[in-house]
Every structure is written in structure tokens, then in C-alpha cells.
Design an enzyme around this catalytic site. Structure first.
Site, PDB file in Angstrom:
ATOM      1  N   GLY A 154       0.833  -1.191   0.000  1.00  0.00           N
ATOM      2  CA  GLY A 154       0.000   0.000   0.000  1.00  0.00           C
ATOM      3  C   GLY A 154       0.870   1.243   0.000  1.00  0.00           C
ATOM      4  N   ARG A 235       1.836  -3.860  12.394  1.00  0.00           N
ATOM      5  CA  ARG A 235       1.051  -4.162  13.584  1.00  0.00           C
ATOM      6  C   ARG A 235       1.695  -5.349  14.287  1.00  0.00           C
ATOM      7  NH1 ARG A 235      -0.609   0.091  12.882  1.00  0.00           N
ATOM      8  NH2 ARG A 235      -2.741   0.873  12.750  1.00  0.00           N
ATOM      9  N   GLU A 264       0.152  -1.851  23.285  1.00  0.00           N
ATOM     10  CA  GLU A 264       0.882  -0.593  23.248  1.00  0.00           C
ATOM     11  C   GLU A 264       1.910  -0.568  24.373  1.00  0.00           C
ATOM     12  OE1 GLU A 264       0.845   2.210  21.151  1.00  0.00           O
ATOM     13  OE2 GLU A 264      -0.160   0.717  19.910  1.00  0.00           O
ATOM     14  N   HIS A 284       6.792   1.870  19.541  1.00  0.00           N
ATOM     15  CA  HIS A 284       5.748   2.324  18.611  1.00  0.00           C
ATOM     16  C   HIS A 284       5.927   3.810  18.301  1.00  0.00           C
ATOM     17  CE1 HIS A 284       1.268   2.013  17.226  1.00  0.00           C
ATOM     18  NE2 HIS A 284       2.124   2.214  16.239  1.00  0.00           N
ATOM     19  N   ALA A 286       7.304   4.797  15.051  1.00  0.00           N
ATOM     20  CA  ALA A 286       7.523   5.018  13.620  1.00  0.00           C
ATOM     21  C   ALA A 286       6.722   6.193  13.079  1.00  0.00           C
ATOM     22  CB  ALA A 286       7.192   3.750  12.829  1.00  0.00           C
TER      23      ALA A 286
END
Length: 317
Positions: A154, A235, A264, A284, A286
Site C-alpha cells: 500500500g 502491527r 501498546e 511504537h 515510527a
């Protein structure tokens, strides 16, 4: 209408006030919070009479959604929306728009931060230098000429491919409909097992859904080369962390750069990847750049404005 930003979305106080004023001029009230709610009960207290809700990546349960009878629209300050009970949204006829695209550059760049850290032993180099040691045992590898595998082609996967091409990599992509950018970059489309087996670097860019949960399991990891590395900025549940940790600890693969987990951060002390060999772990982060947060806010509020004008955008439900 009453608009509630139920959790902070990392914009300045000045920006929040700017948006408040903008909506007030159109007869709407924007209420913001500087900290996350500690429970569903607190989320309900904040949003129960709201008509529009802004949320980032805090889990939004059916309990909260069903307790907000006036809620008509949710603007998600995030690309993914698997943390939202979408069935409850559909049952209550609530439109959901996401912020797809805001962090494409940020995520793609971190892929290469993790990759270069692993391939050039940067953590170990830093440690050796501080301990008055030399480069002995720290000779790394170049990206140029390597097979760079991308699972999920994507927007972020395509951005990652462009950067990999600039480094001189050969691009291997799991079976996808062909994109113009793929032809331009000389992408080779293969089935996922071939990508796993032939790649020197594998970067994951699939959304989390039923078909991708546990996609990279022990069998897929076993296909990888011993000198290959796995990068996950997609993910956490896409990868079987136990299987990955076992492969790393048994030197079945060379390394892993992981930004996402099953939960998380902070992640629990017994998480298998915390003590796995040859890893670079990030909490987390990025998507988290100043530039991305500004883009995200623009999309979040544009989603609301467009919905109010009867022209919803970025609709995911």
C-alpha cells in the site's frame, strides 16, 4: 455540534486554540483533553453527549460507543482503526474516517533506521566506542544489491520501496495487483513464501485484520535466510513473537527491528522479544514525528469539516 477530542493528538496548545476558534466561528464547540482517559467510565464521562469524537489509538469499546447516544461521527487520528469496535459503530450508524497517509514518510524512514542499525551494528558500535574498543567484530553489510522484500504494498509499502530502490536494493513484493510505481521501480512480484525465502531484508506493511493476524508465523520465519532480518513497523499481532524470538535466539535469522507489539508500550517484562538476540526495539514510534503530527491534525479536522459539509472523506465504515 459538540466535538470532543477524547485524547491528545500531539499538537501544540496554540494549534488546539486555533482549531477551537475556527469551529466556534461556525457554531461548533471543540473540547480537548491533555491526557488519556484512565478507563471506559472516564471516556464516557468525556464524550457521552458528543456528536463528533476525535480519538487516536486508545481502544474504543462498544461499551463507550453505546453510551454516547448522540455520537454521529468519529475522526480517527491514526491510520489503523482495529482498536475501535467497528461493529458497534455500524450498529449505531456512526461514520468513521481515518487519517490515512499522514505518517507514510515517517514510517518508511524508520524502516531504514532499524535496518541500518541492524546491518551496521550501530548499537554495538556505540557500546564499543564508549568502552575504548575497536571495530573488531563489528564489520557490517551494505544495503546496495540486497533483496528487499515488502509484505503489503500500500502507500507505506510503496514509499518504503522508493527508498529501498534509492539504496540500490532489488525489490521483491508479495502478490499484489500491479501498481504503476511497481513497474517504475522494477518490482518483482512473488508469492509470500518466495519473498520470505529470497529476501535479505523483509519489511512488513500490512494492516491488522483476520487474514493477517499471525501471518508471519513460525513456518514463514523458517523460510528466511540465516543472514536475513525482519522489520515490523505495521502491527504487532501480524508476527508470532514467540516464534520470532526463538528464531533469533537460535541464530536461524540475523536480526529483527520491531516497532510494534501485541499491546501498546510499555510492554511486559516477560515479552519474548525483550531478551531476544540481535534486536532493535522501539516503543511504537515510527509514526511519531513533528511533521507527521501536523499532517495528522490537518487530516483529522478536515475529515470533520468535510463531514459537516456533507462530503465525508477517508471513510472506513
Amino acid at each position: 455540534m459538540k466535538i470532543v477530542m477524547i485524547e491528545p493528538i500531539n499538537i501544540s496548545t496554540e494549534k488546539r486554540e486555533e482549531y477551537k476558534k475556527k469551529f466556534a466561528e461556525k457554531g461548533h464547540e471543540l473540547i480537548t483533553y491533555s491526557e488519556r482517559a484512565a478507563s471506559d467510565a472516564e471516556m464516557i464521562e468525556r464524550a457521552e453527549d458528543s456528536e463528533i469524537m476525535i480519538i487516536a489509538n486508545q481502544p474504543l469499546s462498544a461499551n463507550v460507543i453505546n453510551s454516547c447516544p448522540e455520537l454521529k461521527m468519529i475522526s480517527v487520528a491514526f491510520t489503523g482503526y482495529d482498536h475501535i469496535d467497528m461493529e458497534a459503530c455500524r450498529e449505531n450508524d456512526i461514520l468513521v474516517s481515518n487519517s490515512s497517509g499522514y505518517a507514510n514518510q515517517a514510517v518508511a524512514e524508520l524502516v531504514f533506521g532499524l535496518t541500518i542499525d541492524l546491518m551496521r551494528n550501530l548499537k554495538a558500535c556505540d557500546k564499543a566506542t564508549r568502552e575504548s574498543k575497536t571495530r573488531a567484530g563489528l564489520i557490517g553489510s551494505e544495503l546496495a544489491g540486497k533483496n528487499f522484500g515488502i509484505i503489503g504494498f500500500g502507500s507505506i509499502g510503496q514509499k518504503t520501496a522508493k527508498i529501498a530502490k534509492a539504496f540500490g536494493c532489488n525489490l521483491l513484493v508479495d502478490n499484489h495487483k500491479e501498481h504503476a510505481i511497481g513497474k517504475e521501480l522494477g518490482v518483482e512480484y512473488l508469492d509470500i513464501d518466495e519473498v520470505m525465502a529470497r529476501s535479505d531484508i523483509i519489511s512488513l506493511h500490512v494492516p491488522l485484520k483476520e487474514s493477517t493476524e499471525g501471518l508471519i508465523d513460525g513456518q514463514k520465519i523458517d523460510l528466511m535466510k540465516e543472514d536475513a532480518i525482519l522489520i515490523n513497523t505495521a502491527r504487532g499481532p501480524v508476527v508470532d513473537s514467540e516464534a520470532l524470538a526463538a528464531a533469533l535466539n537460535n541464530d536461524k535469522i540475523a536480526g529483527a527491528g520491531i516497532d510494534v507489539f501485541e499491546m501498546e508500550p510499555p510492554i511486559p517484562e516477560d515479552h519474548p522479544l525483550l531478551n531476544a538476540k540481535n534486536t532493535v526495539l522501539a516503543p511504537h514510534v515510527a509514526f511519531a514525528t513533528e511533521e507527521a503530527f501536523l499532517k495528522r491534525a490537518e487530516i483529522v479536522f478536515a475529515n470533520i469539516e468535510n463531514w459537516l459539509d456533507g462530503q465525508p472523506q477517508n471513510v472506513v465504515s
